[in-house]
Design an enzyme around this catalytic site. Structure first.
Site, PDB file in Angstrom:
ATOM      1  N   TYR A   1     -24.568  68.142   5.469  1.00  0.00           N
ATOM      2  CA  TYR A   1     -25.691  67.528   6.200  1.00  0.00           C
ATOM      3  C   TYR A   1     -26.600  66.816   5.195  1.00  0.00           C
ATOM      4  CZ  TYR A   1     -28.878  67.172  10.202  1.00  0.00           C
ATOM      5  OH  TYR A   1     -29.649  66.714  11.245  1.00  0.00           O
TER       6      TYR A   1
ATOM      7  N   GLN B   1     -25.325  60.834   4.374  1.00  0.00           N
ATOM      8  CA  GLN B   1     -24.542  60.297   5.480  1.00  0.00           C
ATOM      9  C   GLN B   1     -24.448  61.307   6.621  1.00  0.00           C
ATOM     10  OE1 GLN B   1     -23.257  57.331   6.162  1.00  0.00           O
ATOM     11  NE2 GLN B   1     -23.980  56.447   4.248  1.00  0.00           N
TER      12      GLN B   1
ATOM     13  N   HIS C   1     -15.547  57.482   2.595  1.00  0.00           N
ATOM     14  CA  HIS C   1     -15.198  56.680   1.414  1.00  0.00           C
ATOM     15  C   HIS C   1     -13.752  57.040   1.068  1.00  0.00           C
ATOM     16  CE1 HIS C   1     -15.385  54.667  -2.372  1.00  0.00           C
ATOM     17  NE2 HIS C   1     -15.910  55.635  -3.119  1.00  0.00           N
TER      18      HIS C   1
ATOM     19  N   GLY D   1     -27.278  56.255   3.990  1.00  0.00           N
ATOM     20  CA  GLY D   1     -27.363  57.097   5.182  1.00  0.00           C
ATOM     21  C   GLY D   1     -28.632  56.900   6.000  1.00  0.00           C
TER      22      GLY D   1
ATOM     23  N   ASP E   1     -15.797  48.891  -3.177  1.00  0.00           N
ATOM     24  CA  ASP E   1     -16.988  49.726  -3.354  1.00  0.00           C
ATOM     25  C   ASP E   1     -17.264  49.925  -4.851  1.00  0.00           C
ATOM     26  OD1 ASP E   1     -18.895  51.705  -1.923  1.00  0.00           O
ATOM     27  OD2 ASP E   1     -17.996  52.909  -3.507  1.00  0.00           O
TER      28      ASP E   1
ATOM     29  N   GLU F   1     -20.318  48.667  -7.554  1.00  0.00           N
ATOM     30  CA  GLU F   1     -21.038  49.624  -8.408  1.00  0.00           C
ATOM     31  C   GLU F   1     -20.865  49.317  -9.897  1.00  0.00           C
ATOM     32  OE1 GLU F   1     -20.508  53.091  -5.026  1.00  0.00           O
ATOM     33  OE2 GLU F   1     -19.339  53.236  -6.863  1.00  0.00           O
TER      34      GLU F   1
ATOM     35  N   GLU G   1     -43.830  40.943 -11.529  1.00  0.00           N
ATOM     36  CA  GLU G   1     -43.124  39.673 -11.402  1.00  0.00           C
ATOM     37  C   GLU G   1     -41.633  39.866 -11.107  1.00  0.00           C
ATOM     38  OE1 GLU G   1     -43.959  36.504 -11.241  1.00  0.00           O
ATOM     39  OE2 GLU G   1     -41.813  36.092 -11.011  1.00  0.00           O
TER      40      GLU G   1
ATOM     41  N   GLU H   1     -40.776  41.404  -3.785  1.00  0.00           N
ATOM     42  CA  GLU H   1     -40.224  40.079  -3.473  1.00  0.00           C
ATOM     43  C   GLU H   1     -38.704  40.057  -3.656  1.00  0.00           C
ATOM     44  OE1 GLU H   1     -41.303  36.928  -6.139  1.00  0.00           O
ATOM     45  OE2 GLU H   1     -40.983  35.373  -4.628  1.00  0.00           O
TER      46      GLU H   1
ATOM     47  N   SER I   1     -39.856  27.620  -3.679  1.00  0.00           N
ATOM     48  CA  SER I   1     -40.385  26.276  -3.965  1.00  0.00           C
ATOM     49  C   SER I   1     -39.273  25.409  -4.556  1.00  0.00           C
ATOM     50  CB  SER I   1     -41.544  26.379  -4.963  1.00  0.00           C
ATOM     51  OG  SER I   1     -41.022  26.737  -6.247  1.00  0.00           O
TER      52      SER I   1
HETATM   53  P1  NDP Z   1     -24.748  64.039  -0.439  1.00  0.00           P
HETATM   54  O1  NDP Z   1     -24.915  63.963  -1.911  1.00  0.00           O
HETATM   55  O2  NDP Z   1     -25.935  63.678   0.398  1.00  0.00           O
HETATM   56  O3  NDP Z   1     -24.230  65.519  -0.119  1.00  0.00           O
HETATM   57  C1  NDP Z   1     -23.806  65.872   1.175  1.00  0.00           C
HETATM   58  C2  NDP Z   1     -23.934  67.358   1.402  1.00  0.00           C
HETATM   59  O4  NDP Z   1     -23.019  68.093   0.583  1.00  0.00           O
HETATM   60  C3  NDP Z   1     -25.313  67.925   1.129  1.00  0.00           C
HETATM   61  O5  NDP Z   1     -25.695  68.714   2.221  1.00  0.00           O
HETATM   62  C4  NDP Z   1     -25.086  68.743  -0.117  1.00  0.00           C
HETATM   63  O6  NDP Z   1     -25.951  69.847  -0.212  1.00  0.00           O
HETATM   64  C5  NDP Z   1     -23.679  69.263   0.091  1.00  0.00           C
HETATM   65  N1  NDP Z   1     -23.047  69.736  -1.159  1.00  0.00           N
HETATM   66  C6  NDP Z   1     -23.313  69.356  -2.447  1.00  0.00           C
HETATM   67  N2  NDP Z   1     -22.515  70.021  -3.297  1.00  0.00           N
HETATM   68  C7  NDP Z   1     -21.753  70.856  -2.565  1.00  0.00           C
HETATM   69  C8  NDP Z   1     -20.741  71.805  -2.879  1.00  0.00           C
HETATM   70  N3  NDP Z   1     -20.357  72.033  -4.140  1.00  0.00           N
HETATM   71  N4  NDP Z   1     -20.160  72.478  -1.848  1.00  0.00           N
HETATM   72  C9  NDP Z   1     -20.518  72.261  -0.575  1.00  0.00           C
HETATM   73  N5  NDP Z   1     -21.479  71.370  -0.219  1.00  0.00           N
HETATM   74  C10 NDP Z   1     -22.086  70.668  -1.202  1.00  0.00           C
HETATM   75  O7  NDP Z   1     -23.481  63.126  -0.002  1.00  0.00           O
HETATM   76  P2  NDP Z   1     -23.484  61.653   0.615  1.00  0.00           P
HETATM   77  O8  NDP Z   1     -23.890  61.719   2.041  1.00  0.00           O
HETATM   78  O9  NDP Z   1     -24.175  60.707  -0.297  1.00  0.00           O
HETATM   79  O10 NDP Z   1     -21.925  61.307   0.528  1.00  0.00           O
HETATM   80  C11 NDP Z   1     -21.009  61.843   1.453  1.00  0.00           C
HETATM   81  C12 NDP Z   1     -19.831  60.892   1.559  1.00  0.00           C
HETATM   82  O11 NDP Z   1     -20.298  59.633   2.074  1.00  0.00           O
HETATM   83  C13 NDP Z   1     -19.154  60.576   0.234  1.00  0.00           C
HETATM   84  O12 NDP Z   1     -17.790  60.439   0.466  1.00  0.00           O
HETATM   85  C14 NDP Z   1     -19.762  59.220  -0.150  1.00  0.00           C
HETATM   86  O13 NDP Z   1     -18.936  58.433  -0.995  1.00  0.00           O
HETATM   87  C15 NDP Z   1     -19.877  58.577   1.211  1.00  0.00           C
HETATM   88  N6  NDP Z   1     -20.844  57.487   1.320  1.00  0.00           N
HETATM   89  C16 NDP Z   1     -22.126  57.704   0.950  1.00  0.00           C
HETATM   90  C17 NDP Z   1     -23.066  56.692   1.088  1.00  0.00           C
HETATM   91  C18 NDP Z   1     -24.507  56.980   0.820  1.00  0.00           C
HETATM   92  O14 NDP Z   1     -25.320  56.251   1.363  1.00  0.00           O
HETATM   93  N7  NDP Z   1     -24.896  57.975   0.033  1.00  0.00           N
HETATM   94  C19 NDP Z   1     -22.697  55.362   1.567  1.00  0.00           C
HETATM   95  C20 NDP Z   1     -21.332  55.271   2.042  1.00  0.00           C
HETATM   96  C21 NDP Z   1     -20.441  56.308   1.891  1.00  0.00           C
HETATM   97  P3  NDP Z   1     -27.372  69.657  -0.986  1.00  0.00           P
HETATM   98  O15 NDP Z   1     -28.222  68.861  -0.053  1.00  0.00           O
HETATM   99  O16 NDP Z   1     -27.846  71.014  -1.201  1.00  0.00           O
HETATM  100  O17 NDP Z   1     -27.068  68.914  -2.271  1.00  0.00           O
END
Ligand code: NDP
Length: 329
Positions: free
Chosen positions: A25, A28, A107, A133, A190, A194, A225, A231, A252
């Site tokens: 949670y 994303q 991803h 997200g 992707d 990056e 700036e 901006e 401009s």
């Molecule tokens: P997050 O870094 O927000 O982590 C998601 C969740 O995983 C959090 O609740 C986190 O807990 C939990 N977590 C972290 N470590 C562990 C662990 N060792 N075991 C179990 N749970 C764990 O992930 P994202 O949402 O950024 O990324 C999720 C997917 O979405 C990835 O595949 C990413 O590539 C993809 N993605 C992400 C984007 C983005 O905007 N970030 C954009 C497009 C795709 P806690 O909150 O405690 O860390």
């Protein structure tokens, strides 16, 4: 021709009988879970017992340990950080998947490089938003959505594509357009953004700050700036709304001339070679292996780079500027 799907080409009712577990949670996970629930789907959450778990409970979701959520669901979104997905999948998700269930990734990284090999009797779906997200949720709430790349990577049930399109309708993506591309293309593009686009911007800003302040320009003025007025963010938004060239008239004529006349000198055609090299390193897995090794060693280089970045004087200058200039961005 690329396939782009809209709302009228997908049907959420195919998911009526499914229980969807969003594992993770986070960035994303929370947005996608809220959107799917608001679209009428049955969504539960699986998370480690931390603040994200508490947040899911506060947001009114039935929230479980990861293995428990995987057990209860027929569609499992794996929205954990990419580097932890293989182990969590192996230990806490795969043992509880039934034939015909589906797993969903945001991803293609682990699938493309083979760090995670799903079992054969489940659907494997990729639904990768081109958006952070927070905005996946905000756009949905505004009646719009984030564009996505999607793919039915493994179709064990014969209904993988139907399922993935319905999921994207529920998340809001087909309101704007869901584009079907391969997992390989999603992952490689992707990483290209990056490895090239993002560092070109950040390095240009850091080098400009260092040299301009050495030359005696006021640090706060340099920041205001170059990016901190907002901006640059507005221009970035205009690139998407109006187009790379079509946004030029908002500047401009002096600015337009300067931008056009210096473009080749700042980034000569030689950069094409670098772009090809970077793509080659992505395609052949050089970057993926390097990142894998970095994880195994406990992130020594990553931590050092982060420490250097957070210790750079630009951070202090940003803080001082923000104390004095109250921008509402
Ligand atoms: P997050 O870094 O927000 O982590 C998601 C969740 O995983 C959090 O609740 C986190 O807990 C939990 N977590 C972290 N470590 C562990 C662990 N060792 N075991 C179990 N749970 C764990 O992930 P994202 O949402 O950024 O990324 C999720 C997917 O979405 C990835 O595949 C990413 O590539 C993809 N993605 C992400 C984007 C983005 O905007 N970030 C954009 C497009 C795709 P806690 O909150 O405690 O860390």
């Amino acid at each position: 021709m690329v396939n782009i799907y809209h709302d009228d080409e997908s049907d959420i009712s195919v998911l009526e009988e499914e229980i969807i577990a969003v594992i993770g949670y986070g960035n994303q996970g929370h947005s996608q879970a809220l959107n799917m629930r608001d679209s009428g789907l049955k969504v539960i959450i699986g998370n480690i017992r931390d603040s994200s778990f508490q947040q899911a409970v506060e947001d009114g979701f039935k929230t479980y340990d990861i293995d428990e959520a995987a057990k209860k669901a027929s569609i499992v979104f794996i929205l954990l950080p990419d580097e932890v997905q293989p182990e969590v999948y192996k230990n806490e998700i795969e043992p509880y998947l039934d034939t015909g269930d589906a797993i969903v990734f945001a991803h293609g990284y682990n699938l493309h490089y083979g760090f995670l090999v799903p079992k054969k009797d489940v659907d494997v779906l990729m639904v990768a938003p081109r958006m952070v997200g927070k905005f996946v949720r905000e756009l949905y709430e505004k009646g719009s959505g984030a564009p996505v790349f999607f793919n039915a990577y493994q179709d064990s049930t014969g209904k993988a594509k139907q399922r993935v399109l319905a999921l994207w309708k529920a998340i809001g993506a087909t309101r704007v357009g869901a584009m079907e591309i391969t997992v390989a293309e999603e992952t490689e593009l992707d990483h290209f953004s990056e490895h090239f686009i993002a560092p070109v911007i950040s390095r240009a800003l850091i080098l400009s700050y260092e040299v301009l302040t050495e030359l005696g320009y006021t640090p706060e003025a340099v920041l205001l700036e170059t990016y901190m007025s907002g901006e640059l963010g507005e221009v970035a938004s205009s690139l998407a709304k109006d187009g790379l060239v079509n946004q030029l008239p908002f500047h401009s004529r002096t600015s337009q001339y300067g931008q056009l006349i210096y473009a080749d000198r700042v980034m000569p055609d030689d950069y094409r070679r670098l772009i090809r090299e970077l793509v080659e390193e992505i395609k052949t897995g050089v970057f993926a292996k390097d990142w894998q090794l970095e994880q195994l060693l406990g992130y020594p280089v990553f931590n050092k780079l982060l420490e250097e970045a957070f210790n750079h004087p630009i951070n202090d200058a940003e803080r001082k500027l923000k104390e004095q200039v109250k921008l509402d961005l």
